[in-house]
Design an enzyme around this catalytic site. Structure first.
Site, short mmCIF file in Angstrom:
data_model
loop_
_atom_site.label_atom_id
_atom_site.label_comp_id
_atom_site.label_asym_id
_atom_site.label_seq_id
_atom_site.Cartn_x
_atom_site.Cartn_y
_atom_site.Cartn_z
N ASN A 85 0.80 -1.22 0.00
CA ASN A 85 0.00 0.00 0.00
C ASN A 85 0.83 1.28 0.00
OD1 ASN A 85 -2.41 1.79 0.75
ND2 ASN A 85 -1.09 2.00 2.56
N SER A 136 -2.94 3.03 -8.91
CA SER A 136 -3.62 4.33 -8.96
C SER A 136 -4.21 4.52 -10.34
CB SER A 136 -2.63 5.46 -8.68
OG SER A 136 -3.26 6.72 -8.91
N TYR A 149 5.82 9.08 -10.32
CA TYR A 149 4.71 8.40 -9.64
C TYR A 149 3.88 7.59 -10.65
CZ TYR A 149 0.41 7.81 -6.89
OH TYR A 149 -0.68 7.29 -6.25
N ALA A 150 3.49 8.24 -11.75
CA ALA A 150 2.70 7.54 -12.77
C ALA A 150 3.48 6.36 -13.34
CB ALA A 150 2.30 8.51 -13.88
N ALA A 151 4.78 6.57 -13.56
CA ALA A 151 5.60 5.50 -14.13
C ALA A 151 5.69 4.31 -13.18
CB ALA A 151 7.00 6.03 -14.46
N LYS A 153 3.55 3.49 -10.80
CA LYS A 153 2.24 2.83 -10.65
C LYS A 153 1.93 1.99 -11.89
CE LYS A 153 1.02 4.21 -6.52
NZ LYS A 153 0.90 3.26 -5.41
N ILE A 182 -9.05 9.88 -3.18
CA ILE A 182 -9.49 9.39 -1.87
C ILE A 182 -9.07 10.38 -0.79
CG2 ILE A 182 -9.38 7.44 -0.24
CD1 ILE A 182 -10.55 6.71 -3.03
P1 NAD Z 1 -0.96 8.47 3.02
O1 NAD Z 1 0.12 9.44 2.70
O2 NAD Z 1 -2.15 8.93 3.79
O3 NAD Z 1 -0.34 7.20 3.76
C1 NAD Z 1 0.82 6.59 3.23
C2 NAD Z 1 1.54 5.89 4.36
O4 NAD Z 1 2.72 5.28 3.78
C3 NAD Z 1 2.05 6.86 5.43
O5 NAD Z 1 1.73 6.36 6.71
C4 NAD Z 1 3.54 6.94 5.19
O6 NAD Z 1 4.29 7.17 6.38
C5 NAD Z 1 3.83 5.57 4.59
N1 NAD Z 1 5.04 5.57 3.78
C6 NAD Z 1 5.34 6.40 2.76
N2 NAD Z 1 6.57 6.16 2.31
C7 NAD Z 1 7.07 5.14 3.04
C8 NAD Z 1 8.29 4.45 3.06
N3 NAD Z 1 9.31 4.79 2.26
N4 NAD Z 1 8.47 3.44 3.95
C9 NAD Z 1 7.48 3.11 4.82
N5 NAD Z 1 6.30 3.74 4.86
C10 NAD Z 1 6.08 4.75 3.98
O7 NAD Z 1 -1.39 7.86 1.60
P2 NAD Z 1 -2.76 7.16 1.11
O8 NAD Z 1 -3.59 8.19 0.44
O9 NAD Z 1 -3.34 6.36 2.23
O10 NAD Z 1 -2.17 6.25 -0.06
C11 NAD Z 1 -2.00 4.86 0.09
C12 NAD Z 1 -1.83 4.25 -1.29
O11 NAD Z 1 -2.94 4.58 -2.12
C13 NAD Z 1 -0.58 4.73 -2.04
O12 NAD Z 1 -0.01 3.65 -2.75
C14 NAD Z 1 -1.12 5.73 -3.04
O13 NAD Z 1 -0.32 5.83 -4.19
C15 NAD Z 1 -2.46 5.09 -3.35
N6 NAD Z 1 -3.42 6.06 -3.89
C16 NAD Z 1 -3.95 7.03 -3.11
C17 NAD Z 1 -4.85 7.93 -3.67
C18 NAD Z 1 -5.49 9.03 -2.86
O14 NAD Z 1 -6.19 9.87 -3.45
N7 NAD Z 1 -5.31 9.10 -1.56
C19 NAD Z 1 -5.21 7.83 -5.02
C20 NAD Z 1 -4.63 6.82 -5.79
C21 NAD Z 1 -3.74 5.92 -5.21
#
Ligand code: NAD
Length: 270
Positions: A85, A136, A149-151, A153, A182
């Site tokens: 995640n 994503s 990021y896009a690359a 994903k 989200i």
């Molecule tokens: P968020 O930033 O709320 O939470 C991400 C968590 O990952 C954080 O707790 C952070 O500390 C942890 N993290 C980040 N880099 C890290 C690392 N190097 N090592 C260990 N932990 C790490 O993000 P989110 O919105 O909950 O996103 C979760 C996933 O969903 C991601 O893969 C993101 O790309 C994907 N996503 C989110 C959205 C959105 O709109 N929120 C949209 C598309 C995809």
């Protein structure tokens, strides 16, 4: 007892998914680099009755990743579900990318999920398992401001098909779960803030309004909507689903492509 290993579980989608799996009776192995927030999530999970193993680890370190898998296997003796995640995202156009930021995103978003899967799969083999890669909609829709990021994903999608093919014989399903917009800190950072956390620029507020205007359901999704989908995908009810992408985006992905190009996000707009 089934065991779920979830990265980025300190907050946002990862924390909500950990709670969802705890409610479904799983033991949790949760990983995040943010130790303080991870502790809060672990405490909440334990208070709800779940068995929890926490790893304060950074996904850019493969030693820490391998150690987390080893500890999980030692403590619980099995892994049933891996949820890749956590991700990092820089808002950079192709003009602005730097070697350091590029490498970090590849390490965290692509390399760590690959090795987590490689090292978790042997602990799933006996009883079957499920690997969910959180990708994503941005793997498909060009915004022009998230080059690496896009690359990464899109790379994670390719890795999903490849792993699904290789691991199906061991009873392991591999699925990409792609959120749209989200409501999380990550999402708010992109949109420019929530109502109670004003954006730094008026353009960012515009960006949020704009996002809602291009989502057919006209709202951002909730972390619970992603968590519930992940829990269902990991369940026996999804037993014939593998090597595919499930999109949870209120319709965003397909309608985005029909928008007038002039009205899409422009580099430097926010
Ligand atoms: P968020 O930033 O709320 O939470 C991400 C968590 O990952 C954080 O707790 C952070 O500390 C942890 N993290 C980040 N880099 C890290 C690392 N190097 N090592 C260990 N932990 C790490 O993000 P989110 O919105 O909950 O996103 C979760 C996933 O969903 C991601 O893969 C993101 O790309 C994907 N996503 C989110 C959205 C959105 O709109 N929120 C949209 C598309 C995809």
């Amino acid at each position: 007892m089934k065991v779920a290993l979830i990265t980025g579980a300190a907050r946002g989608i990862g924390a909500a998914t950990a709670k969802e799996f705890a409610n479904a009776g799983y033991a949790l192995s949760i990983l995040d680099r943010d130790g303080d927030e991870l502790k809060k999530t672990a405490t909440q999970l334990e208070e709800s009755g779940a068995e929890v193993l926490s790893h304060v680890a950074d996904l850019s370190s493969l030693e820490q990743v391998e150690d987390a898998v080893k500890q999980t296997a030692e403590r619980f003796g099995r892994i049933d579900t891996l949820i890749n995640n956590a991700a990092t995202r820089e808002l950079e156009t192709i003009r602005e990318i730097t070697p350091a930021n590029w490498q970090l995103a590849v390490d965290v978003n692509l390399t760590a999920p690959a090795f987590l899967a490689k090292w978790s799969a042997p602990h799933m083999k006996k009883h079957g398992g499920v690997i969910i890669n959180i990708t994503s909609v941005e793997a498909h829709i060009p915004k022009g401001v998230c080059a690496v990021y896009a690359a990464t994903k899109a790379g994670l999608l390719g890795l999903t098909w490849e792993m699904a093919n290789a691991l199906a014989g061991d009873g392991i399903r591999v699925i990409a779960l792609s959120p749209g917009a989200i409501e999380t800190d990550f999402g708010a950072d992109y949109s420019g803030g929530k109502e109670d956390q004003p954006a730094n620029t008026s353009l960012s507020k515009d960006m949020r309004d704009y996002s809602e205007s291009v989502i057919p359901m006209q709202r951002w999704g909730t972390v619970e909507e992603i968590a519930q989908t992940a829990r269902w995908l990991a369940s026996g009810e999804a037993s014939y689903i593998t090597a595919t992408e499930i999109t949870v985006d209120g319709g965003l992905r397909h309608t985005w492509m029909t928008r007038d190009i002039k009205n899409r996000i422009r580099p430097g707009q926010f």
